[in-house]
Design an enzyme around this catalytic site. Structure first.
Site, mmCIF file in Angstrom:
data_model
loop_
_atom_site.group_PDB
_atom_site.id
_atom_site.type_symbol
_atom_site.label_atom_id
_atom_site.label_comp_id
_atom_site.label_asym_id
_atom_site.label_seq_id
_atom_site.Cartn_x
_atom_site.Cartn_y
_atom_site.Cartn_z
ATOM 1 N N GLY A 67 0.795 -1.213 0.000
ATOM 2 C CA GLY A 67 0.000 0.000 0.000
ATOM 3 C C GLY A 67 0.833 1.271 0.000
ATOM 4 O O GLY A 67 0.617 2.173 -0.809
ATOM 5 N N ASP A 73 10.447 -7.331 -0.868
ATOM 6 C CA ASP A 73 9.116 -7.868 -0.585
ATOM 7 C C ASP A 73 9.116 -9.333 -0.996
ATOM 8 O O ASP A 73 9.574 -9.668 -2.079
ATOM 9 C CB ASP A 73 8.036 -7.105 -1.355
ATOM 10 C CG ASP A 73 6.644 -7.270 -0.752
ATOM 11 O OD1 ASP A 73 6.254 -8.434 -0.488
ATOM 12 O OD2 ASP A 73 5.964 -6.249 -0.542
ATOM 13 N N SER A 109 -6.927 -8.861 -3.834
ATOM 14 C CA SER A 109 -7.352 -7.905 -2.817
ATOM 15 C C SER A 109 -6.369 -6.750 -2.668
ATOM 16 O O SER A 109 -6.692 -5.730 -2.055
ATOM 17 C CB SER A 109 -7.527 -8.610 -1.463
ATOM 18 O OG SER A 109 -6.284 -9.072 -0.970
ATOM 19 N N ASN A 110 -5.161 -6.892 -3.220
ATOM 20 C CA ASN A 110 -4.162 -5.816 -3.155
ATOM 21 C C ASN A 110 -4.494 -4.668 -4.105
ATOM 22 O O ASN A 110 -4.085 -3.527 -3.877
ATOM 23 C CB ASN A 110 -2.770 -6.337 -3.524
ATOM 24 C CG ASN A 110 -2.267 -7.458 -2.640
ATOM 25 O OD1 ASN A 110 -1.535 -8.321 -3.097
ATOM 26 N ND2 ASN A 110 -2.663 -7.463 -1.372
ATOM 27 N N LEU A 111 -5.213 -4.963 -5.178
ATOM 28 C CA LEU A 111 -5.344 -4.015 -6.275
ATOM 29 C C LEU A 111 -6.179 -2.793 -5.932
ATOM 30 O O LEU A 111 -6.150 -1.794 -6.654
ATOM 31 C CB LEU A 111 -5.935 -4.728 -7.503
ATOM 32 C CG LEU A 111 -5.141 -5.952 -7.995
ATOM 33 C CD1 LEU A 111 -5.804 -6.547 -9.230
ATOM 34 C CD2 LEU A 111 -3.690 -5.599 -8.279
ATOM 35 N N ARG A 161 -5.604 -0.779 -3.635
ATOM 36 C CA ARG A 161 -4.740 0.289 -3.118
ATOM 37 C C ARG A 161 -3.289 0.186 -3.596
ATOM 38 O O ARG A 161 -2.583 1.188 -3.621
ATOM 39 C CB ARG A 161 -4.748 0.271 -1.574
ATOM 40 C CG ARG A 161 -4.140 -1.010 -1.000
ATOM 41 C CD ARG A 161 -4.594 -1.299 0.409
ATOM 42 N NE ARG A 161 -4.048 -2.572 0.886
ATOM 43 C CZ ARG A 161 -4.531 -3.762 0.557
ATOM 44 N NH1 ARG A 161 -5.576 -3.842 -0.251
ATOM 45 N NH2 ARG A 161 -3.991 -4.864 1.021
ATOM 46 N N LYS A 189 5.629 -9.618 -5.851
ATOM 47 C CA LYS A 189 5.409 -8.179 -5.722
ATOM 48 C C LYS A 189 6.669 -7.393 -6.059
ATOM 49 O O LYS A 189 6.609 -6.334 -6.702
ATOM 50 C CB LYS A 189 4.947 -7.824 -4.307
ATOM 51 C CG LYS A 189 3.485 -8.094 -4.024
ATOM 52 C CD LYS A 189 3.087 -7.521 -2.679
ATOM 53 C CE LYS A 189 1.601 -7.770 -2.409
ATOM 54 N NZ LYS A 189 1.186 -7.216 -1.097
ATOM 55 N N ASN A 242 3.397 -4.218 10.013
ATOM 56 C CA ASN A 242 3.339 -4.957 11.284
ATOM 57 C C ASN A 242 4.416 -4.438 12.224
ATOM 58 O O ASN A 242 5.463 -3.951 11.784
ATOM 59 C CB ASN A 242 3.485 -6.462 11.048
ATOM 60 C CG ASN A 242 4.850 -6.827 10.505
ATOM 61 O OD1 ASN A 242 5.792 -7.028 11.264
ATOM 62 N ND2 ASN A 242 4.980 -6.907 9.188
ATOM 63 N N CYS A 266 -4.278 -3.667 8.875
ATOM 64 C CA CYS A 266 -5.139 -3.273 7.763
ATOM 65 C C CYS A 266 -5.903 -4.479 7.220
ATOM 66 O O CYS A 266 -7.013 -4.343 6.720
ATOM 67 C CB CYS A 266 -4.306 -2.636 6.652
ATOM 68 S SG CYS A 266 -3.640 -1.013 7.099
ATOM 69 N N CYS A 284 -11.942 -16.800 13.379
ATOM 70 C CA CYS A 284 -11.904 -15.420 12.905
ATOM 71 C C CYS A 284 -11.396 -15.435 11.470
ATOM 72 O O CYS A 284 -11.680 -16.383 10.739
ATOM 73 C CB CYS A 284 -11.040 -14.544 13.820
ATOM 74 S SG CYS A 284 -9.309 -15.072 13.921
#
Length: 391
Positions: free
Chosen positions: A48, A69, A76-78, A80, A93, A138, A195, A349
């Protein structure tokens, strides 16, 4: 603040054309652009914050850009992580980001570190760069980045994002505080959601990432007043910026007068405590897999499946048969009256951390045979029902 690097010998004709809008700014000029050309900047993370940071560092003409990285691009990354595109899904990445950087500015030298940053390699990797841009998400990695930068005498630009809020600062122990001066201890496990758990407004990444690049340019060229000794706080909903002074702590264990931390810690994950000690103890011997949960359901076992995520997460995807009781209700005790006494309690969860915290509460309340699902709903999607959406 003195310029971080010496200027390069010259700019080529192509570079003068490309960076002309910088060159006509008196404060930057030829000397400043030569310093950018001579700078070596490492971006920790191509997610992000790393996405806009890398793209604008490349466009600005930073001569050498390192990208570290170990993750791969997920759909789900796209929302942001704009340095990646649809065709990059499943790709490294670091490699994806490097390709975009070269497309933006082929004059930049790109160094790809397709590895996980760890205590085994952080000092060696950092030593090859002048400035670090921290785009991690993190606390364990943030403390490790800070400690390595201080021990090596290097400045780094820090940023943090969550939902609609962002923060940024420059930590340079030689001229001001370090990250430990601001946050001497990590927050209690589970106190600050990531996040991935709480979400983030995609465009917030651009706001904070661009601030990080702005600060990097100022530090490299020696112009303006960098965010050394100041914390910039941004509220996207109220559209407000405010600055808070951060003083160097003379008693800081790392950069203070009498430091007690003189080398990297052995285990930053343990230092930050991904989950509390109580949760670790509760989960020991009381963790089942998603496949085992499915088998329990198929056998018709007498269980009460509880989803401890938030309602908006439950709306995205849920495990069939689960009852939603958010983790906060376990922490304040109100969830206990909703649990049946004649059924085995099974908690889950998103990934297993929050359900472990809830499991500790449940076991302390006398539900000794309660268990939780390691890997949570993500594991269920991966191993039981891949047709469900992930997030």
């Amino acid at each position: 603040m003195p310029p971080l690097v010496e200027p390069a010998a010259e700019l080529t004709v192509d570079e003068v054309r490309r960076y002309s809008r910088h060159l006509i700014i008196p404060d930057v000029g030829m000397a400043g652009q030569k310093r950018l050309k001579n700078a070596k900047v490492l971006c920790v993370g191509a997610g992000g914050l790393g996405s806009p940071a890398l793209m604008y560092l490349a466009a600005a003409g930073v001569g050498t850009l390192g990208i570290i990285d170990f993750d791969v691009v997920d759909e789900s990354n796209l929302q942001r992580q704009i340095i990646h595109g649809q065709s990059d899904v499943g790709r490294s990445k670091a490699e994806s980001a490097a390709a975009t950087v070269k497309e933006i500015n082929p004059l930049v030298e790109v160094i790809v570190h397709n590895v996980a940053l760890s205590t085994d390699n952080v000092m060696e990797i950092f030593s090859g760069y002048d400035l670090i841009v921290d785009g991690t998400d993190n606390f364990a990695t943030r403390y490790m980045v800070n400690d390595a930068a201080v021990l090596l005498g290097k400045p780094y630009v820090w940023g943090s994002i969550y939902r609609f809020d962002g923060q940024a600062s420059v930590f340079w122990a030689e001229h001001g505080p370090c990250y430990r001066c601001l946050y001497p201890e990590p927050p209690p496990p589970g106190m600050v959601p990531s996040c991935a758990e709480g979400g983030v407004l995609g465009v917030l990444c651009a706001s904070i990432g661009s601030i990080q690049v702005n600060e990097a340019i100022k530090v490299i060229t020696g112009i303006g007043e960098p965010l050394v000794g100041r914390l910039m706080i941004y509220d996207a909903l109220e559209m407000q910026y405010r600055s808070v002074k951060v003083r160097k702590d003379p008693e800081c264990v790392l950069c203070g007068k009498n430091p007690t931390v003189t080398a990297l810690l052995d285990d930053y994950e343990a230092f930050c405590g991904t989950i509390s000690e109580e949760a670790q103890q509760a989960a020991t011997g009381s963790t089942i897999t998603a496949a085992e949960l499915k088998a329990m359901q198929d056998r018709g076992e007498n269980i009460f499946l509880v989803d401890v995520r938030e309602p908006n997460e439950y709306e995205i995807v849920s495990i069939p048969g689960a009852t939603l009781i958010p983790k906060g209700e376990f922490l304040n005790g109100s969830a206990l009256e909703k649990l049946p006494q004649d059924k085995r309690i099974v908690l889950h969860c998103k990934s297993g951390a929050r359900s472990a915290e809830a499991l500790a509460v449940v076991k302390n309340a006398g539900f000794s045979d309660a268990v939780h699902v390691g890997g949570g709903v993500l594991s269920w999607i991966k191993t039981v029902d891949p047709s469900l959406p992930t997030y």
